[in-house]
Design an enzyme around this catalytic site. Structure first.
Site, PDB file in Angstrom:
ATOM      1  N   ASP A  38       1.975   7.587  -6.615  1.00 53.92           N
ATOM      2  CA  ASP A  38       2.089   8.372  -5.458  1.00 53.92           C
ATOM      3  C   ASP A  38       3.780   8.727  -5.396  1.00 53.92           C
ATOM      4  O   ASP A  38       4.679   7.935  -5.794  1.00 53.92           O
ATOM      5  CB  ASP A  38       1.678   7.744  -4.298  1.00 53.92           C
ATOM      6  CG  ASP A  38       0.344   7.608  -3.948  1.00 53.92           C
ATOM      7  OD1 ASP A  38      -0.228   8.240  -4.822  1.00 53.92           O
ATOM      8  OD2 ASP A  38      -0.213   6.612  -3.295  1.00 53.92           O
ATOM      9  N   TYR A  66       2.406  -4.860  -8.831  1.00 47.48           N
ATOM     10  CA  TYR A  66       3.129  -4.171  -8.008  1.00 47.48           C
ATOM     11  C   TYR A  66       3.837  -5.006  -6.875  1.00 47.48           C
ATOM     12  O   TYR A  66       3.482  -6.382  -6.746  1.00 47.48           O
ATOM     13  CB  TYR A  66       2.293  -3.357  -6.993  1.00 47.48           C
ATOM     14  CG  TYR A  66       1.340  -2.359  -7.825  1.00 47.48           C
ATOM     15  CD1 TYR A  66       1.975  -1.176  -7.957  1.00 47.48           C
ATOM     16  CD2 TYR A  66       0.175  -2.536  -8.460  1.00 47.48           C
ATOM     17  CE1 TYR A  66       1.362  -0.073  -8.642  1.00 47.48           C
ATOM     18  CE2 TYR A  66      -0.750  -1.647  -9.055  1.00 47.48           C
ATOM     19  CZ  TYR A  66      -0.026  -0.382  -9.270  1.00 47.48           C
ATOM     20  OH  TYR A  66      -0.593   0.788  -9.916  1.00 47.48           O
ATOM     21  N   ASP A  80       0.409   5.360   4.219  1.00 54.98           N
ATOM     22  CA  ASP A  80       1.805   5.052   3.902  1.00 54.98           C
ATOM     23  C   ASP A  80       2.390   5.675   4.754  1.00 54.98           C
ATOM     24  O   ASP A  80       2.301   6.264   5.491  1.00 54.98           O
ATOM     25  CB  ASP A  80       1.834   5.605   2.368  1.00 54.98           C
ATOM     26  CG  ASP A  80       1.612   7.169   2.017  1.00 54.98           C
ATOM     27  OD1 ASP A  80       1.555   7.940   3.297  1.00 54.98           O
ATOM     28  OD2 ASP A  80       1.344   7.532   0.987  1.00 54.98           O
ATOM     29  N   ARG A 172      -2.849   0.726  -1.013  1.00 58.30           N
ATOM     30  CA  ARG A 172      -2.943   1.369   0.487  1.00 58.30           C
ATOM     31  C   ARG A 172      -4.174   0.728   0.976  1.00 58.30           C
ATOM     32  O   ARG A 172      -4.342   0.479   2.236  1.00 58.30           O
ATOM     33  CB  ARG A 172      -3.007   2.890   0.512  1.00 58.30           C
ATOM     34  CG  ARG A 172      -1.428   3.326   0.312  1.00 58.30           C
ATOM     35  CD  ARG A 172      -1.652   4.946   0.296  1.00 58.30           C
ATOM     36  NE  ARG A 172      -2.122   5.618  -0.817  1.00 58.30           N
ATOM     37  CZ  ARG A 172      -3.143   6.696  -0.817  1.00 58.30           C
ATOM     38  NH1 ARG A 172      -3.089   7.305   0.328  1.00 58.30           N
ATOM     39  NH2 ARG A 172      -3.439   7.104  -1.999  1.00 58.30           N
TER      40      ARG A 172
END
Length: 285
Positions: A38, A66, A80, A172
């Site tokens: 993203d 991550y 987000d 997310r």
């Protein structure tokens, strides 16, 4: 020009922006990224060049790691920091409360993608439908979370977690589901991809470094295949392999790097007892 570049994507740029930049730098037309990041996320973005693009399907499902920043007590419509506040009166868990639920998020389970995602619904991206105010119900998909650890508490409402997961996992959605488990709401306020398959952030190149080093940044096409077993066919099968004729497959499960007469043909697998070279790479060298 065949191989891969381990790109360090900055916050704000899209994965497609990185591809366009590298096309201009290297003057390579056949190029694509292996797994979207993203715009608000940074970190490892493997980019394939030339025949490396043929390995897209093989490499996109590799394990990823991550570093995620989860903020609780409020949430946004996109889950987000780029979205609009949807709710801001939730409770904020303690570090101990958060730690207590994390083990429940390890393993294989069904995950519902975020409404604002690139999932296709009737041929239209889900985020486009969401922006138009169209209610979308996305189907859950199987994902794997191999490890999830609380690293630090950054502020009163924001925590830092390291997450190792399989391809197709939405970070997310993880914060949404963790918050739900804690009877509150949350959103992903930051994300760094530390690793994608064999590509690690320690060896990633910025766009400025790629401009300076150009082809020196390119990793050999065999690099991400280092953990794939080899199988060498007798030289009598060379013409059959070269012409794509059907031959009996001597191994059963998984892919093998197929060689004959010291020539690499690509990645092959057993399909109903016959060899199928699903990723033909003979002309990569």
């Amino acid at each position: 020009m065949n191989g891969f570049i381990n790109v360090l994507k900055p916050v704000g740029a899209t994965a497609s922006d990185m591809v366009v930049c590298i096309k201009h730098i290297l003057h390579e037309k056949k190029i694509g990224h292996l797994g979207t990041l993203d715009p608000g996320a940074s970190g490892v973005l493997p980019v394939a060049l030339g025949l490396g693009t043929k390995l897209f399907d093989f490499l996109t499902d590799k394990t990823k790691k991550y570093r995620a920043f989860f903020t609780f007590g409020k949430t946004t419509d996109t889950l987000d920091s780029y979205g609009n506040i949807a709710f801001d009166k939730g409770s904020i868990p303690s570090a101990n409360q958060l730690q207590a639920v994390l083990n429940g998020f390890k393993g294989e389970f069904d995950q519902v993608p975020p409404i604002y995602s690139a999932k296709s619904v009737g041929g239209v991206r889900a985020y486009k439908l969401a922006r138009d105010g169209i209610q979308v119900k996305l189907k859950p998909r199987k994902i794997n979370i191999y490890d999830i650890n609380l690293i630090a508490q950054k502020t009163d409402d924001t925590f830092v977690l390291d997450i190792t997961c399989g391809g197709g996992t939405y970070i997310r959605s993880i914060v949404r589901d963790i918050a739900d488990k804690l009877n509150t709401v949350g959103y992903m306020s930051g994300l760094i991809r530390l690793q994608s398959g064999c590509f690690d952030i320690e060896q990633a190149y910025t766009i400025d470094e790629i401009r300076a080093l150009k082809q020196q940044c390119i990793t050999d096409i065999m690099y991400p295949l280092s953990d794939v077993e080899e199988y060498c066919f007798d030289e009598k099968f060379y013409e059959d392999l070269d012409c794509g004729r059907k031959i009996k497959c001597p191994f059963k499960n998984g892919f093998r790097k197929i060689y004959c007469r010291d020539t690499f043909f690509g990645l092959g697998q057993n399909v109903n007892g016959l060899l199928k070279i699903s990723y033909y790479l003979k002309n990569a060298f």
